[in-house]
Motif scaffolding. Structure first.
Motif: not given
Length: 80
Positions: A47, A51, A74, A76-78, A80
């Motif tokens: 998660s 980063c 997994d 964080l969305e930014f 991907r």
């Protein structure tokens, strides 16, 4: 293997640390526990830790210690 827990889990004052501040702390912890002349770095992060792991790679490689692998779990969305 060296597991480093986010310092904000123990000290609320560290919750506001920047990504680079966390990465510097993690890099220091790795140097404390691992002898870079005998160990290859294989980093991973889950998660938000993904980063941080990517930032640790930058610091390690800037210091002349190549990272052998980076595993993002997994992220964080930014990312991907």
């Amino acid at each position: 293997m060296c597991l480093i827990a986010d310092p904000a889990l123990r000290d609320i004052d560290t919750a506001s640390w920047s990504l680079s501040e966390r990465a510097r702390l993690y890099t220091t912890e790795l140097k404390t526990h691992l002898d870079s002349s005998r160990h290859q770095l294989h980093l991973g992060g889950w998660s938000f830790g993904a980063c941080v792991a990517m930032e640790v790679v930058v610091l390690a490689e800037d210091a002349g210690q190549p990272v052998q692998s980076l595993h993002l779990l997994d992220p964080l969305e930014f990312l991907r």
